[in-house]
Write a protein that holds these residues in place. Sequence first.
Motif, short mmCIF file in Angstrom:
data_model
loop_
_atom_site.label_atom_id
_atom_site.label_comp_id
_atom_site.label_asym_id
_atom_site.label_seq_id
_atom_site.Cartn_x
_atom_site.Cartn_y
_atom_site.Cartn_z
N ARG A 11 0.84 -1.20 0.00
CA ARG A 11 0.00 0.00 0.00
C ARG A 11 0.86 1.24 0.00
N GLU A 12 0.32 2.29 -0.55
CA GLU A 12 0.97 3.59 -0.50
C GLU A 12 0.07 4.50 0.33
N ILE A 13 0.66 5.12 1.35
CA ILE A 13 -0.13 6.01 2.22
C ILE A 13 0.46 7.42 2.18
N ASP A 14 -0.40 8.38 2.39
CA ASP A 14 0.04 9.78 2.46
C ASP A 14 0.47 10.09 3.88
N VAL A 15 1.59 10.79 4.01
CA VAL A 15 2.07 11.23 5.32
C VAL A 15 2.03 12.75 5.36
N PRO A 16 1.32 13.31 6.34
CA PRO A 16 1.13 14.76 6.37
C PRO A 16 2.35 15.53 6.87
N TYR A 17 3.19 14.88 7.68
CA TYR A 17 4.32 15.57 8.28
C TYR A 17 5.62 14.89 7.87
N LYS A 18 6.72 15.63 7.96
CA LYS A 18 8.02 15.09 7.56
C LYS A 18 8.39 13.85 8.37
N ASN A 19 8.24 13.89 9.66
CA ASN A 19 8.55 12.74 10.51
C ASN A 19 7.29 12.27 11.20
N SER A 20 6.50 11.46 10.51
CA SER A 20 5.29 10.90 11.08
C SER A 20 5.63 9.56 11.74
N CYS A 21 4.81 9.15 12.69
CA CYS A 21 5.06 7.92 13.44
C CYS A 21 4.09 6.83 12.98
N LEU A 22 4.61 5.73 12.44
CA LEU A 22 3.81 4.62 11.93
C LEU A 22 3.86 3.45 12.90
N GLN A 23 2.71 2.80 13.08
CA GLN A 23 2.62 1.60 13.92
C GLN A 23 1.48 0.74 13.40
N VAL A 24 1.58 -0.58 13.53
CA VAL A 24 0.49 -1.48 13.18
C VAL A 24 0.05 -2.24 14.42
N THR A 25 -1.25 -2.58 14.45
CA THR A 25 -1.81 -3.32 15.59
C THR A 25 -2.74 -4.42 15.08
N GLN A 26 -2.94 -5.42 15.93
CA GLN A 26 -3.88 -6.50 15.63
C GLN A 26 -4.25 -7.20 16.93
N PHE A 27 -5.52 -7.20 17.27
CA PHE A 27 -6.03 -7.88 18.46
C PHE A 27 -5.27 -7.54 19.74
N GLY A 28 -4.86 -6.31 19.90
CA GLY A 28 -4.13 -5.90 21.09
C GLY A 28 -2.62 -5.99 20.97
N GLY A 29 -2.13 -6.75 20.01
CA GLY A 29 -0.69 -6.82 19.76
C GLY A 29 -0.29 -5.63 18.90
N LYS A 30 0.96 -5.23 19.01
CA LYS A 30 1.38 -4.06 18.25
C LYS A 30 2.82 -4.21 17.76
N SER A 31 3.20 -3.26 16.92
CA SER A 31 4.57 -3.23 16.40
C SER A 31 5.35 -2.12 17.09
N ASN A 32 6.61 -2.06 16.74
CA ASN A 32 7.43 -0.93 17.15
C ASN A 32 6.91 0.31 16.43
N GLU A 33 7.19 1.49 16.96
CA GLU A 33 6.82 2.73 16.29
C GLU A 33 8.00 3.13 15.41
N LEU A 34 7.72 3.50 14.17
CA LEU A 34 8.76 3.82 13.21
C LEU A 34 8.51 5.21 12.65
N SER A 35 9.51 6.05 12.67
CA SER A 35 9.42 7.39 12.11
C SER A 35 9.58 7.29 10.59
N VAL A 36 8.57 7.77 9.86
CA VAL A 36 8.59 7.71 8.40
C VAL A 36 8.41 9.09 7.81
N SER A 37 8.97 9.26 6.63
CA SER A 37 8.80 10.52 5.90
C SER A 37 8.68 10.20 4.41
N ASP A 38 8.47 11.22 3.61
CA ASP A 38 8.22 11.07 2.18
C ASP A 38 9.28 10.19 1.50
N GLY A 39 8.81 9.21 0.74
CA GLY A 39 9.71 8.35 -0.02
C GLY A 39 10.19 7.10 0.70
#
Length: 133
Positions: A36-64
């Motif tokens: 998937r391709e998602i739009d990020v509104p800020y230069k350093n946005s914080c991405l995380q995924v979750t499922q049934f209470g479990g989660k991932s690490n938080e990752l700082s993402v930016s354009d590209g």
Amino acid sequence: MSVIIKRKAMIFRGFTRLEMKLNGKAIGTISNGEKREIDVPYKNSCLQVTQFGGKSNELSVSDGDMVLISTAAWTGWGLFLIAIIVPMMVNSLDGLPQVSSVMLTFVMYLSAFWLVYSFKLTKLTAVNELKKR
């Protein structure tokens, strides 16, 4: 500004969708093996995924950026080890019913699932690397 996210195809825990969160807000879901391709509104946005209470690490993402989602190494082996070790421990104790080992295994796995990162977000450095995985 956009980020490419690829969820690694997997058998274990791969049949349900992961919820993607950007800066703490739900932005959609991603299926097993999907890209998937998602739009990020800020230069350093914080991405995380979750499922049934479990989660991932938080990752700082930016354009590209390109991000790979996979399960944490412990999830498959952890359940396997808990399913073997706990029944052996319970069986060595006299007077405990067999149901105790099953319930204890389930409780231990869920506790680990909620307390430890269940998914792993990795930032990839090249387009070819994303294609290989």
